[in-house]
Design a protein around this motif. Structure first.
Motif, PDB file in Angstrom:
ATOM      1  N   VAL A 137       0.656  -1.046  -0.040  1.00  0.00           N
ATOM      2  CA  VAL A 137      -0.087   0.011  -0.015  1.00  0.00           C
ATOM      3  C   VAL A 137       0.908   1.207  -0.098  1.00  0.00           C
ATOM      4  O   VAL A 137       0.558   2.409  -0.755  1.00  0.00           O
ATOM      5  CB  VAL A 137      -1.020   0.117   1.170  1.00  0.00           C
ATOM      6  CG1 VAL A 137      -1.677   1.106   1.108  1.00  0.00           C
ATOM      7  CG2 VAL A 137      -1.981  -1.138   0.950  1.00  0.00           C
ATOM      8  N   PRO A 138       1.981   1.264   0.903  1.00  0.00           N
ATOM      9  CA  PRO A 138       2.803   2.485   1.055  1.00  0.00           C
ATOM     10  C   PRO A 138       3.245   2.885  -0.338  1.00  0.00           C
ATOM     11  O   PRO A 138       3.332   3.915  -1.041  1.00  0.00           O
ATOM     12  CB  PRO A 138       3.646   2.389   1.956  1.00  0.00           C
ATOM     13  CG  PRO A 138       3.356   1.077   2.620  1.00  0.00           C
ATOM     14  CD  PRO A 138       2.226   0.503   1.952  1.00  0.00           C
ATOM     15  N   VAL A 139       3.875   1.674  -1.132  1.00  0.00           N
ATOM     16  CA  VAL A 139       4.597   1.769  -2.341  1.00  0.00           C
ATOM     17  C   VAL A 139       3.639   2.117  -3.548  1.00  0.00           C
ATOM     18  O   VAL A 139       4.020   2.928  -4.241  1.00  0.00           O
ATOM     19  CB  VAL A 139       5.298   0.536  -2.556  1.00  0.00           C
ATOM     20  CG1 VAL A 139       5.938   0.424  -4.031  1.00  0.00           C
ATOM     21  CG2 VAL A 139       6.249   0.078  -1.675  1.00  0.00           C
ATOM     22  N   ALA A 195       2.826   6.902   3.208  1.00  0.00           N
ATOM     23  CA  ALA A 195       3.067   6.080   4.204  1.00  0.00           C
ATOM     24  C   ALA A 195       1.775   5.754   5.054  1.00  0.00           C
ATOM     25  O   ALA A 195       1.080   6.437   5.105  1.00  0.00           O
ATOM     26  CB  ALA A 195       4.272   6.680   5.067  1.00  0.00           C
ATOM     27  N   ILE A 196       1.738   4.535   5.536  1.00  0.00           N
ATOM     28  CA  ILE A 196       0.759   4.100   6.551  1.00  0.00           C
ATOM     29  C   ILE A 196       1.026   5.022   7.950  1.00  0.00           C
ATOM     30  O   ILE A 196       2.265   4.665   8.404  1.00  0.00           O
ATOM     31  CB  ILE A 196       0.437   2.721   6.784  1.00  0.00           C
ATOM     32  CG1 ILE A 196      -0.062   1.980   5.412  1.00  0.00           C
ATOM     33  CG2 ILE A 196      -0.517   2.488   7.911  1.00  0.00           C
ATOM     34  CD1 ILE A 196       0.040   0.654   5.301  1.00  0.00           C
ATOM     35  N   PRO A 197       0.235   5.758   8.468  1.00  0.00           N
ATOM     36  CA  PRO A 197       0.676   6.615   9.567  1.00  0.00           C
ATOM     37  C   PRO A 197       1.051   5.492  10.732  1.00  0.00           C
ATOM     38  O   PRO A 197       0.499   4.574  11.095  1.00  0.00           O
ATOM     39  CB  PRO A 197      -0.457   7.203  10.098  1.00  0.00           C
ATOM     40  CG  PRO A 197      -1.439   7.007   8.831  1.00  0.00           C
ATOM     41  CD  PRO A 197      -0.977   5.869   8.001  1.00  0.00           C
ATOM     42  N   VAL A 252       2.417   0.347  14.443  1.00  0.00           N
ATOM     43  CA  VAL A 252       1.244  -0.334  14.356  1.00  0.00           C
ATOM     44  C   VAL A 252       1.514  -1.902  13.814  1.00  0.00           C
ATOM     45  O   VAL A 252       0.818  -2.814  14.486  1.00  0.00           O
ATOM     46  CB  VAL A 252       0.262   0.348  13.383  1.00  0.00           C
ATOM     47  CG1 VAL A 252      -1.159  -0.477  13.162  1.00  0.00           C
ATOM     48  CG2 VAL A 252      -0.278   1.659  14.028  1.00  0.00           C
ATOM     49  N   ALA A 253       2.232  -1.996  12.757  1.00  0.00           N
ATOM     50  CA  ALA A 253       2.289  -3.237  12.437  1.00  0.00           C
ATOM     51  C   ALA A 253       2.674  -4.495  13.368  1.00  0.00           C
ATOM     52  O   ALA A 253       2.052  -5.595  13.274  1.00  0.00           O
ATOM     53  CB  ALA A 253       3.315  -3.259  11.225  1.00  0.00           C
ATOM     54  N   PRO A 254       3.679  -4.234  14.406  1.00  0.00           N
ATOM     55  CA  PRO A 254       4.098  -5.331  15.042  1.00  0.00           C
ATOM     56  C   PRO A 254       2.960  -5.808  16.143  1.00  0.00           C
ATOM     57  O   PRO A 254       2.614  -6.934  16.364  1.00  0.00           O
ATOM     58  CB  PRO A 254       5.146  -4.566  15.998  1.00  0.00           C
ATOM     59  CG  PRO A 254       5.695  -3.784  15.092  1.00  0.00           C
ATOM     60  CD  PRO A 254       4.538  -2.981  14.294  1.00  0.00           C
ATOM     61  N   TRP A 255       2.041  -4.807  16.515  1.00  0.00           N
ATOM     62  CA  TRP A 255       0.764  -4.783  17.121  1.00  0.00           C
ATOM     63  C   TRP A 255      -0.192  -5.499  16.369  1.00  0.00           C
ATOM     64  O   TRP A 255      -0.995  -6.638  16.990  1.00  0.00           O
ATOM     65  CB  TRP A 255       0.191  -3.502  17.731  1.00  0.00           C
ATOM     66  CG  TRP A 255       0.789  -3.233  19.083  1.00  0.00           C
ATOM     67  CD1 TRP A 255       1.916  -2.071  18.913  1.00  0.00           C
ATOM     68  CD2 TRP A 255       0.782  -3.618  20.263  1.00  0.00           C
ATOM     69  NE1 TRP A 255       2.592  -2.095  20.336  1.00  0.00           N
ATOM     70  CE2 TRP A 255       1.710  -3.120  21.061  1.00  0.00           C
ATOM     71  CE3 TRP A 255       0.257  -4.737  20.873  1.00  0.00           C
ATOM     72  CZ2 TRP A 255       1.966  -3.193  22.423  1.00  0.00           C
ATOM     73  CZ3 TRP A 255       0.219  -5.085  21.984  1.00  0.00           C
ATOM     74  CH2 TRP A 255       1.078  -4.335  22.938  1.00  0.00           C
ATOM     75  N   VAL A 256      -0.625  -5.238  15.246  1.00  0.00           N
ATOM     76  CA  VAL A 256      -1.304  -6.064  14.302  1.00  0.00           C
ATOM     77  C   VAL A 256      -1.103  -7.385  14.325  1.00  0.00           C
ATOM     78  O   VAL A 256      -1.841  -8.417  14.428  1.00  0.00           O
ATOM     79  CB  VAL A 256      -1.528  -5.341  13.075  1.00  0.00           C
ATOM     80  CG1 VAL A 256      -2.328  -6.271  12.176  1.00  0.00           C
ATOM     81  CG2 VAL A 256      -2.032  -3.947  13.155  1.00  0.00           C
TER      82      VAL A 256
END
Lengths: 441, 173
Positions: free
Chosen positions: A75-77, A82-84, A89-93
């Motif tokens: 998505v960011p690419v 960028a995803i805020p 966030v990603a490690p928590w997801v």
């Protein structure tokens, strides 16, 4: 169009997608273990604990895990934004999704209100942190290529799937509410297996097949007409209650899916890139499974004919296996053999740019996962597909089939782990990153 | 060079967008890479060297068209010099590095090295092309003036469709 703040280089740190990609086959292994444990019992109907548990370990633990990890990368690419707070966030997801799938499996095995509540909270967080930014970017992306048009329909189908999933979990966790979860389960499954999954694959294939395999573009009328027919039939099917209505709608749905399968196989056959590529085998397996699933769905829902070799309760299992394992898992297992080596190459090469000594340390993608290992993955996967279909016909084959499934995901795990090891070795040889182009670096 | 009328390029249509024009160039480069790979797979090293040269020339020409004409035009119109174009230039450098390694693999007639490198390059090219086709070119069509004249200037840099013309050496920038 807003151009300020547009960065084409928000490639996320490697550990973000990779943590999802490497966790995924572990859930595949867990599904295999679970099916081995349950034995022939699991294959009696779609409502057995074994089949419900294995289904969600595969769809959420394996499929959603890879999809989310890849979307954090893509998505960011592709959107240039960028995803805020992605690093945070990603490690928590990842943690919430991992824990959520485990707890949901426990809840499906022994339904009780507390376990379902915990599972819902964990999975709810994982999806809520992720779906809104994705949808927001899909809405804002400019232009409307056939791919984007189709992926938008896929995203709506995902929302329907997750929404229905939450509703069903509430129904199972709080039986007093009297939610008729069996009939609503059909709606959940239809949106998941015949909406989200094939629509996403269609949208991706419109982009990927012509580009990576140097194949002709999909005919634009078909490329939009097919997903639109699928989407509209699912909308109608969610409300149709009489057989007179269901039969023609299912016919349109299955016809559209078969038309896609045939079109994509034809596009693939016309590719100009003729090198031996295991991905072609994974594509064909997936597309043929889709066509078989569509035929089976048509027989099961639009005709009174019973499928040969199967028990009464066998048709939904057959359709589920073809769609989850034959279609979706084939695509995902195949693509991981490409994506992970490429990401490793990309990160190593950026670190080495401008440093001629380091350039010699960069492996090609085929050195990260060799063609030989990827071809073996395809062979093992095909054998596992055959084994699972066999278990459906002969329940005595259930445990050997579970072992074949374990071999398939075990080989995938091995390929990914050795790829990560290769990255570690090479990156030590290259030394610390000199440039600051990586986002957040 | 006058405004073009190359067969197969749809440039006779005055409404051609930059997106269409540049995307067609991307596809021609892809075809050239696929052709070179095909010869390497069959170990026809003479033909492979020729096809690789054509591919390399097409890539060099496309890079020059972007770096010398299109990117400066974009940077001038938007004032963004450290934005998308900087990243695109960096990715061109990444590809040049692989192209150089491919040339040596072709010279050494090392097919497994060649095919490993070409697969890596193909993925690198396609993720780069997606960014250009999804974002950069549409932005250029929207923000830049006189696209037709711009396309004319891009073509003046050189023609990668030397791939198809009777005189391949014309393709080299």
């Amino acid at each position: 169009m807003k151009t300020s703040g547009l960065s084409f280089d928000d490639i996320p740190p490697l550990d973000i997608p990779l943590r999802f990609h490497i966790t995924a086959p572990v859930f595949g292994l867990l599904a295999a273990l679970f099916l081995f444990w349950e034995g022939p019992e699991a294959w009696m109907s779609r409502w057995t604990i074994g089949s419900l548990g294995a289904t969600h370990l595969l769809t959420l633990g394996f499929m959603a895990m890879v999809m989310i990890g890849s979307l954090f990368q893509l998505v960011p690419v592709l959107s240039g934004q960028a995803i805020p707070a992605m690093r945070w966030v990603a490690p928590w997801v990842h943690v919430m999704l991992t824990a959520g799938v485990i707890v949901l499996t426990v809840a499906l095995v022994r339904p009780d209100t507390v376990t379902f509540t915990v599972a819902l909270a964990l999975l709810g967080f994982a999806f809520a942190a992720f779906i809104p930014p994705l949808v927001w970017r899909l809405v804002r992306i400019r232009g409307a290529s056939d791919a984007i048009f189709t992926i938008r329909l896929a995203a709506i189908s995902l929302l329907m799937t997750v929404g229905m999933g939450i509703f069903l979990s509430v129904g199972r966790g709080w039986p007093d509410l009297g939610i008729a979860f069996r009939s609503w389960t059909d709606v959940h499954v239809l949106w998941a297996l015949f909406g989200w999954v094939p629509l996403l694959v269609m949208g991706v294939s419109y982009q990927v097949m012509p580009m990576f395999h140097v194949a002709p573009a999909f005919d634009s009328r078909l490329a939009r007409g097919i997903p639109l027919s699928v989407f509209v039939s699912l909308l109608l099917l969610s409300h149709a209650r009489s057989d007179y209505l269901v039969a023609p709608i299912v016919t349109v749905l299955c016809g559209a899916l078969m038309a896609y399968s045939a079109t994509a196989l034809r596009v693939l056959a016309k590719r100009h890139r003729k090198r031996a590529d295991p991905m072609i085998g994974f594509w064909r397996t997936a597309l043929i499974s889709l066509a078989l699933a569509a035929v089976s769905l048509w027989f099961a829902m639009a005709t009174p004919v019973r499928l040969p070799f199967l028990r009464e309760s066998g048709a939904p299992l057959l359709i589920g296996i073809l769609m989850v394992f034959g279609f979706a898992c084939s695509m995902i297992i195949g693509m991981l053999q490409k994506i992970v080596p490429f990401l490793i190459f990309l990160h190593l090469q950026r670190r080495a740019l401008g440093n001629p000594d380091a350039m010699s340390q960069i492996p090609t993608t085929n050195e990260v996962i060799t063609d030989r290992d990827a071809h073996w993955q395809l062979r093992i996967h095909l054998i596992a597909c055959a084994g699972i279909l066999a278990a459906l016909v002969w329940p005595a084959f259930a445990r050997p089939a579970a072992l074949l499934l374990a071999a398939d995901f075990g080989w995938l795990f091995r390929n990914l782990i050795s790829a990560a090891g290769e990255y570690r070795r090479r990156s030590q040889a290259i030394g610390p990153a000199p440039n600051l182009m990586e986002s957040g670096a | 060079m006058t405004l073009p009328s190359k067969p197969g390029l749809k440039r006779l249509d005055a409404m051609t967008t930059l997106l269409e024009f540049m995307t067609a160039a991307h596809r021609r480069c892809d075809e050239a890479l696929a052709a070179a790979e095909g010869e390497v797979c069959g170990k026809n090293w003479g033909a492979a060297a020729q096809k690789y040269q054509e591919f390399n020339a097409a890539m060099a020409c496309h890079f020059a068209q972007e770096e010398d004409v299109l990117f400066p035009a974009f940077e001038e119109a938007t004032g963004m010099t450290e934005g998308p174009t900087a990243v695109m230039r960096m990715e061109h450098e990444q590809m040049r590095s692989l192209l150089a390694q491919l040339a040596s693999a072709a010279g050494e007639q090392d097919s497994s090295r060649f095919l490993g490198l070409s697969e890596t390059l193909m993925i690198l090219i396609q993720q780069h092309n997606m960014k250009e086709e999804q974002m950069l070119y549409p932005m250029c069509d929207q923000r830049l003036e006189e696209i037709d004249a711009l396309i004319g200037r891009i073509e003046a840099v050189g023609s990668d469709s030397g791939l198809r013309s009777p005189k391949p050496e014309e393709g080299a920038p």
